[in-house]
Design an enzyme around this catalytic site. Structure first.
Site, short mmCIF file in Angstrom:
data_model
loop_
_atom_site.label_atom_id
_atom_site.label_comp_id
_atom_site.label_asym_id
_atom_site.label_seq_id
_atom_site.Cartn_x
_atom_site.Cartn_y
_atom_site.Cartn_z
N SER A 132 -3.30 -5.86 8.67
CA SER A 132 -3.46 -7.28 8.37
C SER A 132 -2.46 -7.65 7.29
O SER A 132 -1.84 -6.79 6.67
CB SER A 132 -4.90 -7.52 7.88
OG SER A 132 -5.12 -8.88 7.56
N CYS A 133 -2.29 -8.96 7.07
CA CYS A 133 -1.37 -9.43 6.02
C CYS A 133 -1.71 -10.88 5.71
O CYS A 133 -2.89 -11.24 5.68
CB CYS A 133 0.08 -9.26 6.46
SG CYS A 133 0.51 -10.16 7.98
N GLY A 134 -0.70 -11.72 5.49
CA GLY A 134 -0.96 -13.12 5.23
C GLY A 134 -1.17 -13.93 6.50
O GLY A 134 -2.10 -14.73 6.59
#
Length: 281
Positions: free
Chosen positions: A239-241
């Site tokens: 996951s990330c932004g």
């Protein structure tokens, strides 16, 4: 120490030697970096690798989604890449203008739609230019091709699956954002988002596996993930932004032999924007 699956990362030397191969299509898949004002479309028009069309991650996306560059349907993806001259027999080479930033997102999209003959140009356009290879500013008009997309749902995670995983613990969720954003000590770059991380998730900032725009070597890759508490033997979702730099982690894990890593597509833009989902700081 060499990568376990090195085929996903291509050198500028390899591309220069194969650029005229009709079965090779190179594309620019640049996105502006978060928090940086830049026009990657204009930059592409000014200088791109000869023959490379522009793969627009914001256009080859779900047109009805409220979140940025969410995965499209197989039909939308196939239509988009056909216009770039890409068929199921094509060797696809993806680069971006920052080294390794958004190119892995397009790499993952191809894989998620069943096309494994795809690689990321290590170092991207900056290394291509610093190595003395030519750039062009012409208008690239690819020939229309035929592409059949076959979805691999196992490479994609939706918010409901990630939320259920908090209690089940079946998968490791690795957050690619910087430590400050993960810990909630830095304000989110996108307005209206809460600070923190998905409960139980690990943190391996993508910047820890990219050095001077290129992927670090195998030893450094494995060290970065192990330092973040990652168990290579267990299932992984990244996951990330907004689903972009999570794909850098997926690329790094692929190079180390993990070709089954899933991406949480909505990432923190979705999770941090919803009051009904739990967070940790």
């Amino acid at each position: 120490m060499s990568y376990t699956k090195p085929e996903a990362l291509l050198s500028t030397e390899w591309l220069a030697a194969n650029l005229d191969d009709p079965k090779v299509v190179v594309v620019d898949a640049s996105l502006p970096r978060v928090g940086v004002k830049e026009d990657t479309r204009a930059n592409y028009r000014d200088a791109h690798i000869p023959g490379a069309p522009f793969f627009d991650i914001d256009v080859i996306a779900d047109p009805n989604a409220s979140l940025p560059h969410m995965m499209p349907t197989a039909e939308i993806f196939a239509e988009g890449v056909c216009k770039l001259g890409i068929s199921n027999d094509t060797k696809v080479v993806i680069y971006d203008q920052h080294g390794i930033y958004s190119a892995p997102r397009a790499w993952w999209m191809f894989r998620a739609f069943g096309h494994d003959n795809v690689g990321v140009l290590d170092g991207g356009l900056p290394k291509w230019r610093s190595d003395g290879y030519p750039v062009a500013s012409d208008t690239v008009v690819p020939s229309l091709a035929e592409f059949s997309a076959n979805v691999r749902p196992e490479l994609l995670r939706l918010v409901e699956q990630v939320n259920a995983n908090i209690s089940s613990g079946g998968e490791q969720v690795i957050d690619a954002r910087g430590a400050g954003r993960y810990n909630g000590t830095e304000t989110e770059t996108r307005a209206g988002l809460r600070s923190g991380h998905i409960p139980g998730s690990l943190n391996v900032p993508y910047a820890n596996i990219v050095k001077d725009g290129s992927m670090v070597d195998s030893t450094a890759l494995r060290h970065a993930f192990e330092a973040g508490g990652v168990d290579f033997a267990k299932p992984i979702t990244t996951s990330c932004g907004s689903g972009i730099t999570a794909c850098i982690l997926a690329l790094g894990l692929y190079l180390e032999g993990r070709d089954d890593v899933a991406i949480y597509d909505g990432s923190w833009t979705e999770w941090g924007g919803r009051e009904d989902l739990p967070i940790e700081t």
